[in-house]
Write an enzyme that holds these catalytic residues in place. Structure first.
Site, mmCIF file in Angstrom:
data_model
loop_
_atom_site.group_PDB
_atom_site.id
_atom_site.type_symbol
_atom_site.label_atom_id
_atom_site.label_comp_id
_atom_site.label_asym_id
_atom_site.label_seq_id
_atom_site.Cartn_x
_atom_site.Cartn_y
_atom_site.Cartn_z
ATOM 1 N N ARG A 29 5.847 4.773 -11.319
ATOM 2 C CA ARG A 29 7.221 4.523 -10.879
ATOM 3 C C ARG A 29 8.252 5.330 -11.656
ATOM 4 O O ARG A 29 9.398 5.452 -11.232
ATOM 5 C CB ARG A 29 7.550 3.028 -10.888
ATOM 6 C CG ARG A 29 7.534 2.394 -12.241
ATOM 7 C CD ARG A 29 7.619 0.880 -12.137
ATOM 8 N NE ARG A 29 8.918 0.422 -11.628
ATOM 9 C CZ ARG A 29 10.044 0.470 -12.315
ATOM 10 N NH1 ARG A 29 10.062 0.976 -13.537
ATOM 11 N NH2 ARG A 29 11.168 0.027 -11.793
ATOM 12 N N GLU A 62 -18.639 -7.181 -22.859
ATOM 13 C CA GLU A 62 -18.056 -7.523 -24.163
ATOM 14 C C GLU A 62 -17.400 -6.319 -24.821
ATOM 15 O O GLU A 62 -16.642 -6.451 -25.750
ATOM 16 C CB GLU A 62 -19.116 -8.128 -25.065
ATOM 17 C CG GLU A 62 -19.174 -9.651 -25.030
ATOM 18 C CD GLU A 62 -19.181 -10.268 -23.645
ATOM 19 O OE1 GLU A 62 -19.893 -9.747 -22.758
ATOM 20 O OE2 GLU A 62 -18.473 -11.256 -23.439
#
Ligand code: 6GU
Length: 231
Positions: free
Chosen positions: A158, A120
């Protein structure tokens, strides 16, 4: 050669990262020494015999909360593995929403230390004690930060110099220019009765550029009008 960016990922599920990090661009970037990605299992830093990493929330309520002890011990161990202190990133749905601008910013770091939350949530003292930036990847709930961490890693790596060829340079990406991309076509010229727009076959570079710009604007208006706010 430039020193690789180092990315440490602290997680309870290092196995989740195996295929995503060992395929395609992320694999090549590691093989080419552009980035070094190191996974560390938070569970290795438990001190109890059950290897327990979560417990019930004080004050009651549903779910379990990640205990601070193992996360702090893991973090302190990992931090010492390299001289660079690095930017600390907590993956949590409570974080600031990740976007291309943030990816560009993070791609300038020498080291990232990413901590994946599970259950949680984190004990609040992890946030407060470790500092760092809280990052979310969007307005929906995942069971843990692992997939979010992979999203951030892929978006950042990238952008590192030498990862993409000139051909697919990141400067032409959607969002970098603030618009969605224009439609692309390749062979064949006719596919199931659908034709490539004539302008793309015209050889007239000026007309092509104009058409693409119009298409990008139209698409953005339709799918992402929020991107055009204030333009
Ligand atoms: Cl970073 N973690 C989790 N558990 N859920 C998310 C998220 C992160 N970003 C969006 N949803």
């Amino acid at each position: 050669m430039k020193k690789p960016m180092r990315i440490d990922i602290l997680t309870l599920f290092p196995q989740m990262f195996e295929s995503p990090l060992n395929c395609s661009i992320l694999k090549r970037a590691q093989d080419n020494g552009v980035v070094e990605i190191v996974l560390t299992d938070i569970r290795e830093f438990t001190t109890n015999s059950y290897r327990k990493v979560d417990d019930k929330p004080y004050g009651g309520g549903p779910g379990m909360v990640m205990m601070p002890g193992p996360v702090f011990d893991c973090f302190e161990h990992v931090r010492k593995l390299s001289k660079s202190k690095g930017r600390v990133i907590l993956l949590t749905p409570q974080g600031e929403k990740f976007n291309q601008k943030k990816a560009i910013e993070l791609s300038g770091a020498t080291r990232l230390i990413m901590i994946c939350g599970r259950y949680e949530g984190f004990d609040e003292r992890i946030r407060v004690g470790l500092g760092g930036e809280q990052v979310s990847i969007g307005d929906y709930v995942l069971s843990g930060g692992e997939l979010a961490a992979m999203v951030v890693v892929e978006a950042v790596v990238r952008l590192l110099p030498g990862v993409l060829g000139d051909e697919d340079s990141a400067s032409e990406d959607s969002f970098t220019k603030g618009l969605l991309e224009y439609p692309q076509y390749t062979r064949p010229e006719v596919f199931r009765d659908m034709k490539v727009p004539g302008v793309l076959l015209s050889g007239d570079h000026e007309r092509i550029a104009k058409w693409r710009q119009q298409q990008a604007i139209e698409r953005t208006k339709k799918n992402r009008p929020d991107l055009l706010q204030g333009k």
